[in-house]
Design a protein around this motif. Structure first.
Motif, short mmCIF file in Angstrom:
data_model
loop_
_atom_site.label_atom_id
_atom_site.label_comp_id
_atom_site.label_asym_id
_atom_site.label_seq_id
_atom_site.Cartn_x
_atom_site.Cartn_y
_atom_site.Cartn_z
N LEU A 1 0.83 -1.20 0.00
CA LEU A 1 0.00 0.00 0.00
C LEU A 1 0.87 1.26 0.00
N ILE A 2 0.60 2.13 -0.95
CA ILE A 2 1.43 3.34 -1.12
C ILE A 2 1.41 4.20 0.14
N ASP A 3 0.25 4.32 0.79
CA ASP A 3 0.14 5.12 2.00
C ASP A 3 0.52 4.35 3.26
N GLY A 4 0.85 3.07 3.10
CA GLY A 4 1.21 2.26 4.24
C GLY A 4 0.02 1.95 5.12
N VAL A 5 0.30 1.57 6.35
CA VAL A 5 -0.73 1.21 7.33
C VAL A 5 -0.35 1.79 8.68
N PRO A 6 -1.34 2.02 9.56
CA PRO A 6 -1.00 2.46 10.92
C PRO A 6 -0.10 1.43 11.60
N ALA A 7 0.91 1.88 12.29
CA ALA A 7 1.85 0.96 12.93
C ALA A 7 1.15 0.06 13.94
N ASP B 1 14.20 -4.86 12.61
CA ASP B 1 14.12 -4.90 11.15
C ASP B 1 13.58 -3.58 10.60
N ARG B 2 12.64 -3.02 11.30
CA ARG B 2 12.08 -1.73 10.87
C ARG B 2 13.15 -0.65 10.92
N ALA B 3 13.93 -0.63 11.99
CA ALA B 3 15.00 0.37 12.12
C ALA B 3 16.03 0.20 11.00
N ALA B 4 16.35 -1.03 10.65
CA ALA B 4 17.31 -1.28 9.57
C ALA B 4 16.78 -0.77 8.23
N CYS B 5 15.49 -0.96 8.00
CA CYS B 5 14.90 -0.49 6.74
C CYS B 5 14.84 1.04 6.69
N ILE B 6 14.60 1.66 7.83
CA ILE B 6 14.61 3.13 7.89
C ILE B 6 16.01 3.64 7.60
N ALA B 7 17.01 2.99 8.15
CA ALA B 7 18.40 3.40 7.94
C ALA B 7 18.81 3.29 6.48
N HIS C 1 9.78 5.15 5.75
CA HIS C 1 9.74 6.46 6.36
C HIS C 1 9.94 6.33 7.87
N ASP C 2 10.60 7.30 8.44
CA ASP C 2 10.83 7.30 9.89
C ASP C 2 9.64 7.98 10.56
N LEU D 1 3.67 2.50 9.14
CA LEU D 1 4.58 1.66 8.37
C LEU D 1 4.36 2.00 6.91
N LYS D 2 5.35 2.65 6.30
CA LYS D 2 5.15 3.18 4.95
C LYS D 2 6.48 3.20 4.20
N THR D 3 6.47 2.66 2.99
CA THR D 3 7.69 2.66 2.18
C THR D 3 7.95 4.03 1.58
N THR D 4 9.22 4.33 1.38
CA THR D 4 9.62 5.52 0.63
C THR D 4 9.54 5.18 -0.87
N GLU D 5 9.80 6.16 -1.71
CA GLU D 5 9.83 5.88 -3.15
C GLU D 5 10.90 4.85 -3.47
N LEU D 6 12.04 4.95 -2.79
CA LEU D 6 13.10 3.96 -2.99
C LEU D 6 12.62 2.59 -2.53
N GLY D 7 11.92 2.56 -1.42
CA GLY D 7 11.41 1.29 -0.90
C GLY D 7 10.39 0.66 -1.84
N GLN D 8 9.58 1.48 -2.49
CA GLN D 8 8.61 0.94 -3.45
C GLN D 8 9.33 0.29 -4.63
N ARG D 9 10.42 0.91 -5.05
CA ARG D 9 11.14 0.36 -6.21
C ARG D 9 11.83 -0.95 -5.86
#
Length: 385
Positions: A326-332, A349-355, A360-361, A366-374
């Motif tokens: 989901l582009i807008d993510g979900v409530p944590a 794992d979430r902290a590693a993905c944010i890093a 998004h921090d 819980l939401k992917t960045t544009e880079l995360g979507q790719r």
């Protein structure tokens, strides 16, 4: 432990199609002779009865929010048969007053006037497997309809009273250019559907295309097509809310949203998969894939292809596999509500993905960045252990 059960959907698999497409890895079977359509409805209801008994405590009092007839080609089933199943399901389960009921259809299998019947039967959303408006591309994909037939079928559905219509489109087709892909999108937009699914053709194992790959655009060309088509859809008022889904305001597919938000669903029919949550955890159940084997065991244990309780260690991956689409993510907070696990289970794992710039921090989302979507597969994989 889950304190509040998630929304409940019903997926119904209709396994037959006129001809198996070379790219398709779904549980679909080309028609040979006259499939036992009427008998299949009886078996579906017996399957539903058995699942309702097996999951009686978990399902008690929960209304069905959405129904989705998938396939195969569900529109091979006459409206009266679809109506008979829906009537039977309503007798067995409470339905939400505004339940979304979707029927997948192939433009090449719909007889003139049938849409009135499906609407009367209780189907309020139609999904057309168009794939392309280029006749050459349709031939390469093994589709049985032409672009003109697809356009006519959509207009017939609209004339019958359908106001909620999805069109499936594929891109990165054999030898497709950017201009060709945009032309497909333009012709889809011109028909005024409320929803467009726009997804990349991929070579799936055990398909004809996997064994004999056609000449497809390379990754850079496919990415350029995706970006250009996303922009055109956005300009036409179709907001992207999932990796491959675009909708007019208020017209997102409620059934698929329930999947992506890790909701529950009963899976009825040959090869259908279901997911049910109860006090003991999250269960998955799937049915025998072949229609003959499935129909030979109406409502009996032999109809079940498999049952499993998702291990706690696998729940973070299973959840993210859906939610992060989901582009807008979900409530944590949804993670704990839908899995029964504490937020601490994914903290590292979430902290590693944010890093890495993949998420998004945002503490509450819980939401992917544009880079995360790719690089979505990598992001989801980070939660697999």
């Amino acid at each position: 432990m889950l304190l509040t059960p998630p929304p409940l959907s019903l997926y119904v698999h209709m396994p037959w199609c006129v001809k198996k497409c070379p790219y398709c890895d779904f549980n679909s079977h080309g028609v040979r002779g006259a499939p036992p359509y009427e008998a299949y409805i009886d078996v579906l209801l017996a399957d539903l009865d058995a699942d309702l008994r097996d999951f009686a405590q978990a399902l008690h009092g929960r209304p069905v929010e959405t129904v989705f007839f998938g396939g195969g080609t569900p529109s091979l089933f006459a409206p009266e048969l679809v109506g008979r199943f829906l009537d039977g399901a309503r007798e067995r389960l409470p339905f939400a007053a505004d339940a979304e009921v979707t029927l997948e259809t192939n433009p090449g299998t719909v007889e003139h006037g049938r849409f009135d019947g499906y609407l009367a039967a209780g189907v309020n959303r139609i999904s057309f497997g168009v794939q392309s408006f280029d006749d050459d591309k349709l031939r390469r994909l093994g589709r049985i309809h032409s672009a003109g037939e697809a356009e006519e079928a959509v207009r017939q559905a609209q004339d019958a009273g359908y106001s909620n219509i999805n069109l499936d489109l594929m891109y990165a087709l054999p030898q497709q250019t950017l201009e060709g892909a945009l032309e497909d999108v333009e012709r889809a937009i011109a028909l005024g559907p409320t929803h467009i699914s726009h997804y990349q053709l991929t070579l799936e194992p055990n398909t004809v295309f996997a064994a004999n790959p056609p000449p497809l655009p390379d990754d850079d060309a496919a990415w350029a097509i995706q970006e250009a088509c996303e922009a055109r859809l956005a300009a036409a008022g179709y907001g992207q809310y999932e990796i491959s889904a675009y909708a007019q305001p208020g017209r997102r597919c409620a059934h698929n949203l329930n999947y992506w938000r890790f909701g529950d669903y009963l899976g009825i029919g040959a090869g259908a998969h279901g997911k049910i949550s109860d006090a003991s955890g999250v269960h998955r159940r799937w049915k025998s894939r072949h229609p003959n084997a499935y129909m030979d065991a109406p409502g009996l244990p032999a109809r079940i292809g498999g049952d499993s309780l998702i291990e706690a260690a696998d729940l973070p991956f299973e959840y993210m596999l859906n939610a992060l689409r989901l582009i807008d993510g979900v409530p944590a907070a949804d993670f704990a509500q839908r899995t029964g696990l504490p937020a601490a289970a994914i903290a590292a794992d979430r902290a590693a993905c944010i890093a890495r710039g993949w998420l998004h921090d945002e503490p509450d989302r819980l939401k992917t960045t544009e880079l995360g979507q790719r690089f979505l597969n990598d992001v989801i994989g980070a939660f697999m252990h």
